[in-house]
Write an enzyme that holds these catalytic residues in place. Structure first.
Site, PDB file in Angstrom:
ATOM      1  N   VAL A 285       0.842  -1.209   0.000  1.00  0.00           N
ATOM      2  CA  VAL A 285       0.000   0.000   0.000  1.00  0.00           C
ATOM      3  C   VAL A 285       0.874   1.255   0.000  1.00  0.00           C
ATOM      4  O   VAL A 285       0.614   2.227  -0.709  1.00  0.00           O
ATOM      5  CB  VAL A 285      -0.961   0.010   1.211  1.00  0.00           C
ATOM      6  CG1 VAL A 285      -1.636   1.365   1.368  1.00  0.00           C
ATOM      7  CG2 VAL A 285      -1.999  -1.089   1.056  1.00  0.00           C
ATOM      8  N   ALA A 286       1.956   1.236   0.810  1.00  0.00           N
ATOM      9  CA  ALA A 286       2.837   2.406   0.929  1.00  0.00           C
ATOM     10  C   ALA A 286       3.701   2.596  -0.315  1.00  0.00           C
ATOM     11  O   ALA A 286       3.979   3.726  -0.720  1.00  0.00           O
ATOM     12  CB  ALA A 286       3.724   2.260   2.156  1.00  0.00           C
ATOM     13  N   ILE A 288       3.365   1.062  -3.613  1.00  0.00           N
ATOM     14  CA  ILE A 288       2.813   1.056  -4.972  1.00  0.00           C
ATOM     15  C   ILE A 288       2.392   2.482  -5.348  1.00  0.00           C
ATOM     16  O   ILE A 288       1.561   3.080  -4.664  1.00  0.00           O
ATOM     17  CB  ILE A 288       1.616   0.083  -5.090  1.00  0.00           C
ATOM     18  CG1 ILE A 288       2.102  -1.365  -4.931  1.00  0.00           C
ATOM     19  CG2 ILE A 288       0.899   0.247  -6.423  1.00  0.00           C
ATOM     20  CD1 ILE A 288       1.005  -2.394  -4.840  1.00  0.00           C
ATOM     21  N   GLU A 290       0.243   4.221  -6.901  1.00  0.00           N
ATOM     22  CA  GLU A 290      -1.039   4.300  -7.590  1.00  0.00           C
ATOM     23  C   GLU A 290      -1.530   5.743  -7.745  1.00  0.00           C
ATOM     24  O   GLU A 290      -2.423   6.036  -8.521  1.00  0.00           O
ATOM     25  CB  GLU A 290      -2.106   3.460  -6.856  1.00  0.00           C
ATOM     26  CG  GLU A 290      -2.647   4.057  -5.551  1.00  0.00           C
ATOM     27  CD  GLU A 290      -1.654   3.998  -4.404  1.00  0.00           C
ATOM     28  OE1 GLU A 290      -1.724   4.863  -3.509  1.00  0.00           O
ATOM     29  OE2 GLU A 290      -0.790   3.098  -4.404  1.00  0.00           O
ATOM     30  N   ASP A 332       0.177  35.608 -35.635  1.00  0.00           N
ATOM     31  CA  ASP A 332      -0.372  36.708 -36.425  1.00  0.00           C
ATOM     32  C   ASP A 332       0.404  37.974 -36.085  1.00  0.00           C
ATOM     33  O   ASP A 332       0.952  38.093 -34.983  1.00  0.00           O
ATOM     34  CB  ASP A 332      -1.847  36.934 -36.061  1.00  0.00           C
ATOM     35  CG  ASP A 332      -2.758  35.942 -36.763  1.00  0.00           C
ATOM     36  OD1 ASP A 332      -2.406  35.501 -37.864  1.00  0.00           O
ATOM     37  OD2 ASP A 332      -3.819  35.613 -36.203  1.00  0.00           O
ATOM     38  N   ASP A 614      -7.669  33.906 -35.049  1.00  0.00           N
ATOM     39  CA  ASP A 614      -8.826  34.587 -34.466  1.00  0.00           C
ATOM     40  C   ASP A 614     -10.103  34.427 -35.279  1.00  0.00           C
ATOM     41  O   ASP A 614     -11.188  34.633 -34.773  1.00  0.00           O
ATOM     42  CB  ASP A 614      -8.528  36.083 -34.260  1.00  0.00           C
ATOM     43  CG  ASP A 614      -8.067  36.774 -35.540  1.00  0.00           C
ATOM     44  OD1 ASP A 614      -8.179  36.153 -36.613  1.00  0.00           O
ATOM     45  OD2 ASP A 614      -7.595  37.919 -35.464  1.00  0.00           O
ATOM     46  N   ASP A 618      -9.627  30.183 -39.367  1.00  0.00           N
ATOM     47  CA  ASP A 618      -8.389  29.787 -38.682  1.00  0.00           C
ATOM     48  C   ASP A 618      -8.568  28.472 -37.918  1.00  0.00           C
ATOM     49  O   ASP A 618      -7.591  27.856 -37.509  1.00  0.00           O
ATOM     50  CB  ASP A 618      -7.947  30.871 -37.687  1.00  0.00           C
ATOM     51  CG  ASP A 618      -7.414  32.107 -38.392  1.00  0.00           C
ATOM     52  OD1 ASP A 618      -6.907  31.963 -39.511  1.00  0.00           O
ATOM     53  OD2 ASP A 618      -7.516  33.203 -37.825  1.00  0.00           O
ATOM     54  N   ASN A 708       4.216   6.703   4.680  1.00  0.00           N
ATOM     55  CA  ASN A 708       3.525   6.988   3.421  1.00  0.00           C
ATOM     56  C   ASN A 708       2.627   8.211   3.548  1.00  0.00           C
ATOM     57  O   ASN A 708       2.581   9.065   2.659  1.00  0.00           O
ATOM     58  CB  ASN A 708       2.695   5.758   3.020  1.00  0.00           C
ATOM     59  CG  ASN A 708       2.067   5.914   1.645  1.00  0.00           C
ATOM     60  OD1 ASN A 708       2.756   6.199   0.683  1.00  0.00           O
ATOM     61  ND2 ASN A 708       0.763   5.730   1.560  1.00  0.00           N
ATOM     62  N   ASP A 712       4.348  11.382   1.438  1.00  0.00           N
ATOM     63  CA  ASP A 712       3.903  11.318   0.043  1.00  0.00           C
ATOM     64  C   ASP A 712       3.172  12.572  -0.429  1.00  0.00           C
ATOM     65  O   ASP A 712       3.587  13.206  -1.394  1.00  0.00           O
ATOM     66  CB  ASP A 712       3.007  10.093  -0.179  1.00  0.00           C
ATOM     67  CG  ASP A 712       3.819   8.895  -0.665  1.00  0.00           C
ATOM     68  OD1 ASP A 712       5.046   8.926  -0.476  1.00  0.00           O
ATOM     69  OD2 ASP A 712       3.230   7.961  -1.220  1.00  0.00           O
TER      70      ASP A 712
END
Length: 880
Positions: A285-286, A288, A290, A332, A614, A618, A708, A712
């Site tokens: 869990v810590a 990976i 994700e 332009d 504009d 275009d 974590n 994190d």
């Protein structure tokens, strides 16, 4: 109701509106409150807080961890043991992590919603007899909608007034050709695609202008009845998010595999199975990653908010990623590189008597005033810059604008189009009629057969035509924008207002030369572009000499560069154009159709091209470019709809600033990803290496999850708002496809191993010297502290690829705040006894804290050495 089959008077009566005044503000407000906003419903809409909170748990490993913790809690409670605190705290940390995730997600969504509102389409309506611009979603049934070329049609309506109105309705009817509109009454059974007296929401005005009585808004429009369109949802994931999602899954599988090996090794060493299971799942869990795509969303959203404060509205998320790699900026000239503040400085005609002939000068200025859409509002003249300048010059020359417009009102017109480069109006004139045509000199010359010469008219023969071209060239060479005007007198009122009938056999009257000075900041922006390896290119409809003169003043055009005209471009094959663009910095007399070819020619070698635009025409070029930039002030709704970003001040310098911000945002995403992955690898190495060495587990499940939580989120987001490096616009554009290019992947691996080894070293010192080699509490506490604090310290290494001594420590106060909050939280769980008991750690003494601090600071000198080595290698490579 069959609005198309009703008489106009019946339509207005049914809608309870006035053709000349529109609705009152009060009546419009009442109808808006009753009928609701003029917008389509978005399916289910945004999910509530609770459902988004639950979505944070939509991960197999998190659910497995919660399940395991819940089983542990239940067994402990059933057996009357006091060992259920661990499980409860694990669940609490996971819930807190989810709460932080949904709050960050909400903040990003709010930022994106705010940006959507800024780029929402506008509409011009009559309210209380005055023309007003309002948000399209505030248009109500009965409003009188004023349409012109380039407008997005935001509601269904019956046409009241029509001047060459043509619309594009393919999104609703499937008809790809332009639909010519008319003021008429049609049979009740007329099919949708044949209702030429109606306009439809979701379509665009391609040409002309008109007034429309709104008959339906929102879900009551024809497009509102098309259910399939309601289900369409824009893909919210950018290419970078998708790549990171795939990378995260790949790394996650690797981490999961290592966690599985750790579990098996623990069992083989006869460690308690449930403890090893909890450790492995907690580590998964810590470790990976994700959350990588979510971090990208947050960083992009924060960056886009900052850009909106600098006049850049990003309409599509991928544009932010692409901006940093821009190599060509096709801009332009008028209003973007110049001030869009025209002033007539010279008049020219056939012959040499113009300076002395006041009557002739006034007649030419009168013609320019008649064929003109500028209006007087109080003491000011408002309108498109060229037309405003011509009207102002006429007034200064003694022409009474109000008197002229009353004496010779416009009875018909052919609106200006970029294909014809002409505009024509028709007026009564002393019992006769006169048509006045103004536009590009070289186009208008070909429409003329006679000219004003001396006191009368003469054939517009080869000699006089050459004289006109010479005077046009002289003005253009002095960077003047030149507009020509011609006329034709009619004995009877013209029956057909078409180019074929009105724009032929004209009498050439004269030309006006006007200057639009370069923006003061544009020259510096061009210099910055070139320094950053970005090539600025001017694309304009103006004369080649005018364009070259302005481009040279700005530094875009240099000696040896090529200027290509639209005529030359039209004769080139694609292969020839691809070669020609290599040394071309100015494209002059270019039509919107040419822009697509120019973009594709630049893109041939994989270059990232930004294009400004504009007008209606275009839109294809804006879509074809990698970064379409529409003008916010003078841009049409069609152009804005096709663009990736909108420049609210129509300024070239804003594009360059947007590129700087794009590079900065991309850098910050790299910093956040670098930090997260190196930290996660550090956590895996700590546990995996300990198991390989045959040591006890250095960290408990609850400690892994705490690390974590603390390291994190906050530092990663703080890195997302890091100021740009000072040399960010001195680097060449980014061309590498991978986020991990430039050795970032190997640095992540090395730094991750360093963090893991530091935590293991702390564990070993604590266990051997302070636990006496028997217990593990002090060793785990020191490993716990070093793993967390070294990651917080390591976040500062991410700020720059240069030495940290080159930047101010206080230039990112958010990161400083995240660092101190993380340190306080970490110190709190160790030094506050009730918390220490929960996390199974012990308070550390001064010596132990000194060792922890020394080890936690090691990433700073190590990474500084790594950067020094990289710089040394880079210099050596440059020599070769």
């Amino acid at each position: 109701m069959e609005w198309w089959s009703m008489q106009l008077s019946a339509v207005l009566k049914t809608l309870r509106t006035d053709e000349t005044k529109g609705l009152s503000a009060n009546e419009a407000a009442k109808r808006l409150a009753t009928d609701g906003k003029n917008k389509l419903e978005q399916g289910e809409g945004r999910k509530g807080f609770f459902w988004r909170f639950l979505a944070q748990f939509n991960d197999f490993m998190i659910l497995l961890l919660i399940g395991a913790a819940a089983v542990s809690f239940a067994v402990s409670w059933w057996n009357g043991e006091r060992d259920f605190v661990d499980s409860a705290i694990i669940i609490a940390i996971v819930v807190l992590n989810a709460l932080l995730g949904v709050l960050q997600e909400s903040k990003a969504e709010k930022a994106l919603e705010a940006l959507k509102e800024l780029s929402a389409p506008k509409a011009k309506v009559l309210r209380n007899g005055e023309e007003k611009e309002i948000p399209a979603e505030d248009v109500v049934q009965g409003d009188i909608l004023l349409l012109s070329a380039g407008d997005y049609i935001c509601a269904d309506g019956r046409i009241l007034e029509n001047h060459g109105l043509k619309t594009e309705e393919s999104a609703i009817t499937g008809e790809s050709l332009a639909i010519e509109k008319e003021v008429s009454v049609l049979p009740e059974k007329t099919q949708l695609g044949d209702r030429k007296n109606m306009v439809l929401s979701g379509s665009y005005v391609l040409a002309g202008k008109g007034a429309v009585a709104v008959t339906a808004t929102g879900m009551h429009t024809e497009i509102g009845h098309i259910a399939s369109l309601l289900a369409e949802q824009e893909d919210s994931e950018t290419p970078l998010q998708k790549k990171l999602g795939a990378t995260g899954k790949m790394l996650g599988i690797g981490a999961l595999g290592i966690c599985g090996i750790i579990f098996v090794m623990g069992i083989l060493r006869q460690q308690e199975p449930f403890h090893m299971f909890m450790t492995s799942v907690s580590l998964a869990v810590a470790a990976i990653p994700e959350g990588l795509p979510a971090i990208v969303t947050i960083v992009l959203a924060i960056g886009m908010q900052r850009m909106s404060k600098k006049n850049t509205i990003i309409r599509r998320l991928p544009a932010v990623e692409t901006l940093g790699g821009a190599e060509i900026i096709c801009s332009d000239k008028t209003g973007t590189l110049t001030q869009n503040r025209m002033k007539v400085t010279k008049l020219a005609a056939i012959g040499k008597d113009l300076e002395r002939n006041e009557e002739k000068r006034r007649f030419i200025l009168t013609l320019f005033t008649l064929c003109n859409d500028a209006k007087r509002k109080g003491t000011k003249i408002i309108g498109e810059p060229t037309e405003k300048a011509l009207a102002e010059a006429a007034e200064e020359g003694g022409v009474s604008l109000k008197g002229l417009w009353q004496e010779m009102p416009r009875i018909g017109e052919i609106p200006f189009s970029s294909e014809r480069k002409l505009m024509t109006t028709v007026h009564p004139s002393g019992g006769k009629w006169i048509s006045v045509t103004k536009g590009a000199p070289d186009i208008l010359f070909e429409k003329c057969t006679r000219c004003l010469d001396g006191s009368g008219q003469a054939p517009f023969d080869g000699r006089r035509k050459s004289e006109a071209r010479l005077k046009n060239g002289e003005m253009a060479a002095n960077a003047l924008r030149v507009v020509a005007v011609a006329f034709r007198e009619w004995e009877e009122e013209p029956l057909f207002f078409t180019p074929e009938s009105l724009e032929r056999d004209l009498v050439f009257a004269g030309m006006a030369g006007m200057i639009d000075p370069p923006r003061p900041e544009a020259k510096e922006a061009v210099r910055i572009c070139k320094e950053a390896g970005i090539r600025p290119v001017m694309i304009t409809g103006d004369h080649a000499l005018t364009a070259q003169a302005i481009a040279a003043k700005l530094g875009i055009y240099e000696k040896g560069d090529r200027v290509i005209t639209g005529q030359e471009l039209a004769q080139m094959k694609d292969e020839e154009l691809e070669q020609a663009v290599e040394n071309c910095t100015v494209f002059a007399r270019v039509s919107p159709a040419h822009k697509v070819r120019i973009v594709k020619a630049f893109q041939k070698d994989g270059r990232v091209v930004a294009m400004t635009g504009d007008g209606v025409n275009d839109a294809p070029a804006l879509k074809a470019s990698d970064i379409g930039c529409a003008m916010g002030k003078n841009g049409t709704e069609v152009a804005k709809g096709a663009a990736d970003m909108v420049l609210m001040d129509d300024n070239f310098a804003t594009i360059v600033e947007a590129v700087r911000d794009g590079r900065s945002i991309y850098d910050n995403i790299r910093k956040a990803v670098h930090f997260l992955l190196s930290s996660n690898i550090g956590e895996i190495i700590t546990i995996f290496a300990a198991m390989c060495f045959g040591w006890a587990t250095p960290l408990l499940p609850i400690q892994l999850l705490w690390v974590n939580l603390v390291t994190d989120s906050l530092p990663a987001i703080a890195l997302g708002v890091d100021p740009a490096d000072q040399d960010i616009m001195e680097r060449p554009p980014r061309r590498e496809a991978s986020l991990f290019a430039g050795g970032m992947g190997s640095r992540i691996a090395v730094e991750g191993m360093m963090i893991g080894m530091l935590a293991l070293l702390a564990f070993g010192i604590g266990h051997i010297y302070f636990d006496g080699g028997k217990e593990y509490t002090t060793g785990r506490t020191m490993a716990f502290a070093v793993l967390s604090l070294s990651q917080l310290v390591h976040a500062f290494n991410m700020r720059t690829e240069h030495s940290l001594f080159h930047i101010s420590l206080f230039s990112n106060p958010v990161l400083l705040g995240a660092f101190f909050v993380g340190c306080l939280l970490q110190a709190g769980v160790i030094m506050v006894e009730p918390l220490a008991a929960v996390f199974k750690v012990c308070p550390l003494d001064k010596m132990e804290w000194l060792i922890v601090a020394a080890l936690a600071l090691v990433p700073l000198p190590v990474v500084e050495l790594e950067k020094w080595k990289d710089r040394l290698l880079k210099k050596r490579m440059e020599k070769f």
